[in-house]
Scaffold this motif. Structure first.
Motif, mmCIF file in Angstrom:
data_model
loop_
_atom_site.group_PDB
_atom_site.id
_atom_site.type_symbol
_atom_site.label_atom_id
_atom_site.label_comp_id
_atom_site.label_asym_id
_atom_site.label_seq_id
_atom_site.Cartn_x
_atom_site.Cartn_y
_atom_site.Cartn_z
ATOM 1 N N TYR A 1 -2.429 40.058 32.830
ATOM 2 C CA TYR A 1 -2.238 39.304 34.069
ATOM 3 C C TYR A 1 -1.007 38.421 33.919
ATOM 4 O O TYR A 1 -0.881 37.680 32.953
ATOM 5 C CB TYR A 1 -3.466 38.439 34.378
ATOM 6 C CG TYR A 1 -3.228 37.466 35.511
ATOM 7 C CD1 TYR A 1 -3.099 37.921 36.818
ATOM 8 C CD2 TYR A 1 -3.109 36.107 35.252
ATOM 9 C CE1 TYR A 1 -2.869 37.036 37.855
ATOM 10 C CE2 TYR A 1 -2.873 35.212 36.283
ATOM 11 C CZ TYR A 1 -2.756 35.679 37.589
ATOM 12 O OH TYR A 1 -2.528 34.794 38.617
ATOM 13 N N LYS A 2 -0.092 38.519 34.867
ATOM 14 C CA LYS A 2 1.136 37.737 34.833
ATOM 15 C C LYS A 2 1.029 36.639 35.875
ATOM 16 O O LYS A 2 0.846 36.906 37.057
ATOM 17 C CB LYS A 2 2.337 38.627 35.112
ATOM 18 C CG LYS A 2 2.532 39.740 34.099
ATOM 19 C CD LYS A 2 3.697 40.626 34.474
ATOM 20 C CE LYS A 2 3.898 41.731 33.454
ATOM 21 N NZ LYS A 2 2.759 42.638 33.376
ATOM 22 N N THR A 3 1.146 35.413 35.467
ATOM 23 C CA THR A 3 1.063 34.277 36.381
ATOM 24 C C THR A 3 2.429 33.645 36.549
ATOM 25 O O THR A 3 3.210 33.575 35.597
ATOM 26 C CB THR A 3 0.067 33.227 35.850
ATOM 27 O OG1 THR A 3 -0.009 32.145 36.783
ATOM 28 C CG2 THR A 3 0.510 32.678 34.499
ATOM 29 N N GLY B 1 4.810 34.860 26.665
ATOM 30 C CA GLY B 1 3.713 35.800 26.500
ATOM 31 C C GLY B 1 2.589 35.177 25.688
ATOM 32 O O GLY B 1 2.810 34.635 24.610
ATOM 33 N N GLN B 2 1.353 35.216 26.183
ATOM 34 C CA GLN B 2 0.206 34.645 25.469
ATOM 35 C C GLN B 2 -0.286 35.624 24.418
ATOM 36 O O GLN B 2 -0.413 36.821 24.693
ATOM 37 C CB GLN B 2 -0.924 34.314 26.454
ATOM 38 C CG GLN B 2 -2.109 33.642 25.808
ATOM 39 C CD GLN B 2 -3.188 33.324 26.837
ATOM 40 O OE1 GLN B 2 -2.917 33.319 28.014
ATOM 41 N NE2 GLN B 2 -4.392 33.093 26.353
#
Length: 401
Positions: free
Chosen positions: A16-18, A376-377
């Motif tokens: 998921y990109k926020t 990036g997490q």
């Protein structure tokens, strides 16, 4: 190794990109961004909504009917016909006018033609000859007046230098047309136009809604004083097209009458008005004299007491009026309004994209901006804690960037 690679790609599908908001302290980019926003807002309000009325549902499938009628009397006196009184039943073709009609202003008559043998007109090129062999018997004369008999009338006292033909004789002789019907510019034409916009079940006509029975007898169209009077003076029609009627009467012409209905139904019934535009259609911007004018021929047939058939051939010049109707009606609807508002909001993203491209690739410290914009997490198994707390809601890029 390959399996690990495919697993990584598969897992990235579920990432998921926020969006992350970064305040860039750069006045030049900030001013550019506000200008883009103001331009989009101005376009949306000024052009889309005010000018093009993007909040309305439109109907351009106009249904129209046109009825025309002419009035006026003229008198002619010619050698062939004598004194004639011309009424609308004589000079209007066809007599029952609709969206196109022809008004005779000038004519030339070749009376008492009878089937027989006579000389072809010298104006017909394929009728010219020097010997009989040039006049093949039974061959039609293209653009001529009959069928060749086989004789060439190039010798003798009555020599014409043309082939003898079998046809309606005598053939039409050359003449210089003169404007014969007088006072035609003062004739009046009645144009009744009834329109319907089926999508909105809206209908209207170009005639004033009044109880005055004498209104149509005394009114004449005037754009400001009588916009709903459907009676036009012929001379005024040609003047509005930029030409004098007397100049067109000799060789004829064609006038286009355009009736345009542009109706904003949100403003009510009384705000829907016909708009008239007049143009000349038989002449181009190059003013080619060969193609100017309008004429055609027709004949009247009769028999004498002995039962012999005769005819009178008329070459008539005049003005052809073509009436064309188009229109558009609009009324408020939530669907086009929502679509245009959504499109405007989507355009706002163009400003963000453009400013991002400038900060990322045109500024000297674009690398630092990229590092703060894209993060990036790590996967949960690569971190020692199960909870990640973001300590800042946004990063601030110094004005030097």
């Amino acid at each position: 190794m390959a399996a690990s690679c495919w697993k990584g790609r598969l897992d990235s599908v579920f990432d998921y990109k926020t969006p992350k908001f970064i305040v860039a302290k750069n006045k030049k980019v900030g001013i550019l961004y506000r200008l883009i926003q103001l331009s989009i807002i101005g376009y949306l309000i000024g052009w889309v909504f005010l000018r093009k009325k993007g909040y309305q549902e439109t109907d351009e499938a106009i249904q129209s009917s046109v009825i025309t009628k002419l009035k006026g009397v003229s008198v002619t006196n010619t050698t062939e016909s004598g004194v004639l009184v011309w009424g609308p039943e004589d000079y209007v073709i066809p007599p029952q006018g609709e969206d196109a009609l022809f008004v005779v202003t000038n004519f030339f008559e070749t009376p008492n033609q009878k089937l027989g043998y006579c000389a072809e007109s010298p104006k017909v090129l394929q009728g010219l000859c020097q010997q009989d062999n040039d006049c093949q018997e039974g061959r039609e004369v293209v653009a001529g007046h009959g069928v060749k008999s086989g004789r060439c009338l190039s010798r003798g006292e009555n020599s014409t230098g043309t082939c003898e033909i079998f046809g309606w004789c005598p053939v039409e002789r050359p003449f210089k047309p003169q404007s014969l019907l007088t006072n035609v510019e003062n004739f009046t034409i009645y144009i009744k136009n009834f329109i319907v916009f089926p999508k909105f079940t809206f209908s209207k006509s170009n005639i004033l809604d009044t109880t005055d029975q004498s209104y149509l007898k005394k009114c004449r169209y005037d754009e400001k004083l009588h916009p709903y009077c459907p009676i036009f003076r012929l001379g005024d029609l040609t003047l509005r097209a930029g030409y004098n009627f007397s100049d067109m009467a000799t060789f004829g012409g064609s006038i286009g009458i355009h009736i345009k209905w542009d109706c904003d139904l949100d403003k009510g019934y009384s705000s829907c008005h016909p708009q008239y535009h007049f143009t000349r259609q038989d002449i181009s911007t190059s003013n080619n004299a060969i193609a100017v004018g309008f004429n055609f021929r027709h004949a009247r047939y009769y028999k004498n007491a002995a039962g012999e058939s005769y005819r009178s051939l008329f070459k008539v010049y005049g003005v052809r009026f073509n009436i064309m109707v188009n229109g558009r009606a609009g009324m408020f609807s939530i669907v086009p309004t929502a679509i245009n508002v959504g499109s405007g909001l989507a355009l706002m993203g163009a400003g963000v994209f453009l400013c991002d491209m400038i900060l990322l690739y045109l500024m000297k410290n674009g690398t630092a901006y990229r590092q703060r914009k894209f993060e990036g997490q790590l996967a949960s198994e690569d971190v020692n804690t199960t909870n990640v707390t973001i300590s800042k809601s946004h990063d601030t890029i110094l004005s030097g960037y």
